[in-house]
Design an enzyme around this catalytic site. Structure first.
Site, mmCIF file in Angstrom:
data_model
loop_
_atom_site.group_PDB
_atom_site.id
_atom_site.type_symbol
_atom_site.label_atom_id
_atom_site.label_comp_id
_atom_site.label_asym_id
_atom_site.label_seq_id
_atom_site.Cartn_x
_atom_site.Cartn_y
_atom_site.Cartn_z
ATOM 1 N N GLU A 1 54.273 40.383 43.551
ATOM 2 C CA GLU A 1 53.075 41.369 43.294
ATOM 3 C C GLU A 1 51.820 41.063 43.002
ATOM 4 O O GLU A 1 51.700 39.497 43.308
ATOM 5 C CB GLU A 1 53.632 41.147 41.483
ATOM 6 N N ARG B 1 63.316 40.451 38.253
ATOM 7 C CA ARG B 1 62.372 40.031 38.792
ATOM 8 C C ARG B 1 62.160 40.410 39.624
ATOM 9 O O ARG B 1 63.554 40.302 40.162
ATOM 10 C CB ARG B 1 61.806 38.172 38.893
ATOM 11 N N HIS C 1 54.972 46.849 36.810
ATOM 12 C CA HIS C 1 55.293 45.800 36.711
ATOM 13 C C HIS C 1 54.844 46.116 34.427
ATOM 14 O O HIS C 1 54.267 45.383 33.814
ATOM 15 C CB HIS C 1 55.476 44.469 36.661
HETATM 16 P P1 NDP Z 1 68.047 36.412 28.502
HETATM 17 O O1 NDP Z 1 68.535 35.156 28.707
HETATM 18 O O2 NDP Z 1 68.885 36.856 27.358
HETATM 19 O O3 NDP Z 1 69.775 36.853 29.709
HETATM 20 C C1 NDP Z 1 69.448 36.470 30.651
HETATM 21 C C2 NDP Z 1 70.596 37.347 30.984
HETATM 22 O O4 NDP Z 1 71.107 37.333 32.446
HETATM 23 C C3 NDP Z 1 71.811 36.475 30.400
HETATM 24 O O5 NDP Z 1 73.350 37.470 29.990
HETATM 25 C C4 NDP Z 1 72.911 35.384 31.600
HETATM 26 O O6 NDP Z 1 73.465 35.444 31.667
HETATM 27 C C5 NDP Z 1 72.254 36.663 32.922
HETATM 28 N N1 NDP Z 1 71.566 35.185 34.210
HETATM 29 C C6 NDP Z 1 70.959 34.541 34.060
HETATM 30 N N2 NDP Z 1 71.105 34.097 34.955
HETATM 31 C C7 NDP Z 1 72.617 34.322 35.705
HETATM 32 C C8 NDP Z 1 73.326 33.702 36.908
HETATM 33 N N3 NDP Z 1 72.503 33.113 37.676
HETATM 34 N N4 NDP Z 1 73.627 34.751 37.397
HETATM 35 C C9 NDP Z 1 74.310 36.443 36.301
HETATM 36 N N5 NDP Z 1 74.159 36.740 35.524
HETATM 37 C C10 NDP Z 1 72.697 35.556 35.631
HETATM 38 O O7 NDP Z 1 67.315 36.872 28.791
HETATM 39 P P2 NDP Z 1 66.339 38.182 28.775
HETATM 40 O O8 NDP Z 1 67.215 38.766 28.848
HETATM 41 O O9 NDP Z 1 65.619 38.836 27.264
HETATM 42 O O10 NDP Z 1 65.583 38.498 29.963
HETATM 43 C C11 NDP Z 1 65.719 38.736 31.215
HETATM 44 C C12 NDP Z 1 64.859 38.812 31.934
HETATM 45 O O11 NDP Z 1 64.015 39.970 31.838
HETATM 46 C C13 NDP Z 1 63.719 37.939 31.927
HETATM 47 O O12 NDP Z 1 64.284 36.605 32.230
HETATM 48 C C14 NDP Z 1 62.680 38.157 32.689
HETATM 49 O O13 NDP Z 1 62.629 37.551 33.969
HETATM 50 C C15 NDP Z 1 63.014 39.845 32.825
HETATM 51 N N6 NDP Z 1 61.788 40.522 31.508
HETATM 52 C C16 NDP Z 1 61.043 41.900 33.016
HETATM 53 C C17 NDP Z 1 59.989 42.378 32.188
HETATM 54 C C18 NDP Z 1 59.288 43.605 33.011
HETATM 55 O O14 NDP Z 1 58.254 43.536 32.527
HETATM 56 N N7 NDP Z 1 59.889 43.521 34.045
HETATM 57 C C19 NDP Z 1 59.896 41.823 30.646
HETATM 58 C C20 NDP Z 1 60.777 40.841 30.313
HETATM 59 C C21 NDP Z 1 62.206 40.778 30.517
HETATM 60 P P3 NDP Z 1 74.666 34.613 29.787
HETATM 61 O O15 NDP Z 1 74.659 35.972 29.784
HETATM 62 O O16 NDP Z 1 76.265 34.157 30.966
HETATM 63 O O17 NDP Z 1 74.078 33.822 29.850
#
Ligand code: NDP
Length: 323
Positions: A261, A232, A279
């Site tokens: 955006e 994001r 995006h």
């Molecule tokens: P997940 O929930 O599976 O993974 C999120 C990861 O981020 C986990 O490893 C989590 O840590 C880590 N995380 C969350 N909060 C923090 C923090 N404060 N500090 C450090 N690490 C953190 O989500 P997805 O992989 O399915 O998706 C991730 C993101 O990708 C979505 O939330 C979305 O915003 C973005 N996205 C973008 C797209 C685009 O079009 N560009 C399309 C789809 C998604 P932990 O492993 O410890 O839980």
């Protein structure tokens, strides 16, 4: 007809979503009727279908919808929805995990290669007729890079699997250490940035990660540094990134997401060391259809009394209003 659940759709969604929902539910399409029409239907609305590009779903909107039971989000990122406030209101929030994971990982790899090997610039070079005059300048390489993944969740892991095949060393930072992966863990982001020269950002947005890729992290990445953001726009301090690119604090960036955006800062547009995407992480017909279906299926399952299919972690389930 009085028993047909009423669903609020604040902003346009894929036609397959609204067509399928329209066959089963009574839809209120605010973009057709105007936001003012909300007051007339708010007391009856039981479901809400939305996207990241839609209306923010905040405490104020939730307070207007006393009968709301479920918010079905088209997308895995739901930082535009106050999921904690929804939980307080006893409202279930669903999203579309897994069905887009591999697509977004593909996009991340494409953006990484495009940025490091300067492929869009090379395309522009050919089209400009420059090739007959001189070879395209040698580009940086992935071969001598160390890659850090910020966010080793579903998509982060899918990116890591692809990079394993590329034979480049990986490390990661996330909230927790994952013992089922072989990559070194860094408990803080600046330490990860200092250990690598290429940082791929794939965390959720929202307050916990806001501006976490800041000037100090970019400085730690260093002058060979490449930043890839497919998470994001809010996760990266955009003015700090612009300054780091301008000053040579880092080498280049590949960005699929931005702070405001669809507005992209003019400074980024003008830079030759930046690859910009609108995006499109999950934006293929194949994957968007799967996301659309899951968005619809969550609402149908809920109103068939089969519960939510893919609730977000914060969601109250079983739901006190339906228990
Ligand atoms: P997940 O929930 O599976 O993974 C999120 C990861 O981020 C986990 O490893 C989590 O840590 C880590 N995380 C969350 N909060 C923090 C923090 N404060 N500090 C450090 N690490 C953190 O989500 P997805 O992989 O399915 O998706 C991730 C993101 O990708 C979505 O939330 C979305 O915003 C973005 N996205 C973008 C797209 C685009 O079009 N560009 C399309 C789809 C998604 P932990 O492993 O410890 O839980």
């Amino acid at each position: 007809m009085t028993d047909t659940p009423e669903i609020l759709v604040p902003r346009p969604m894929m036609p397959t979503v609204t067509e399928q929902l329209g066959r089963r539910f009574r839809l209120h399409k605010l973009w057709e009727s105007g936001d003012g029409a909300l007051d007339a239907v708010a007391a009856r609305v039981r479901g809400l279908a939305t996207t990241a590009a839609g209306h923010p779903v905040d405490e104020a909107l939730l307070a207007k919808l006393p009968k709301l039971e479920i918010i079905s989000n088209f997308g895995v990122g739901y930082d535009h929805i106050d999921a904690a406030a929804a939980a307080r209101h006893g409202v279930v929030v669903t999203y579309t995990p897994d069905v887009l994971t591999e697509e977004v990982a593909d996009t991340a790899l494409g953006l990484l290669l495009a940025t490091v090997r300067r492929l869009p610039q090379a395309d522009r070079y050919v089209r400009a007729g420059a090739w007959p005059k001189a070879h395209f300048p040698l580009s940086p390489s992935l071969r001598d890079r160390r890659i850090g993944i910020y966010g080793l969740g579903r998509i982060g892991r899918a990116i890591a699997r692809r990079l394993d095949g590329f034979g480049v060393p990986l490390a990661y930072h996330s909230r927790t250490r994952h013992t089922d992966v072989p990559y070194p863990y860094h408990p803080d982001l600046a330490s990860l940035a200092a250990a690598v020269d290429t940082l791929i950002v794939i965390t959720p947005g929202g307050p916990d990660t806001k501006n976490s890729v800041n000037a100090a992290v970019l400085a730690a990445l260093g002058p060979r540094g490449v930043l890839i953001n497919v998470a994001r726009g809010s996760v990266v301090d955009e003015p700090a990134l612009i300054e780091a690119l301008r000053a040579g604090t880092i080498l280049a960036a590949g960005l699929d997401v931005f702070a405001d955006e669809p507005n992209v800062p003019a400074e980024l547009m003008a830079m030759d060391n930046v690859v910009l995407l609108p995006h499109v992480g999950s934006a293929t017909l194949y994957t968007r259809q799967a996301m659309a279906q899951l968005t619809v299926d969550n609402l149908v399952s809920w109103f068939d009394d089969r519960g939510p299919l893919t609730p977000v972690p914060e969601t109250p389930w079983p739901n006190p209003r339906r228990a």
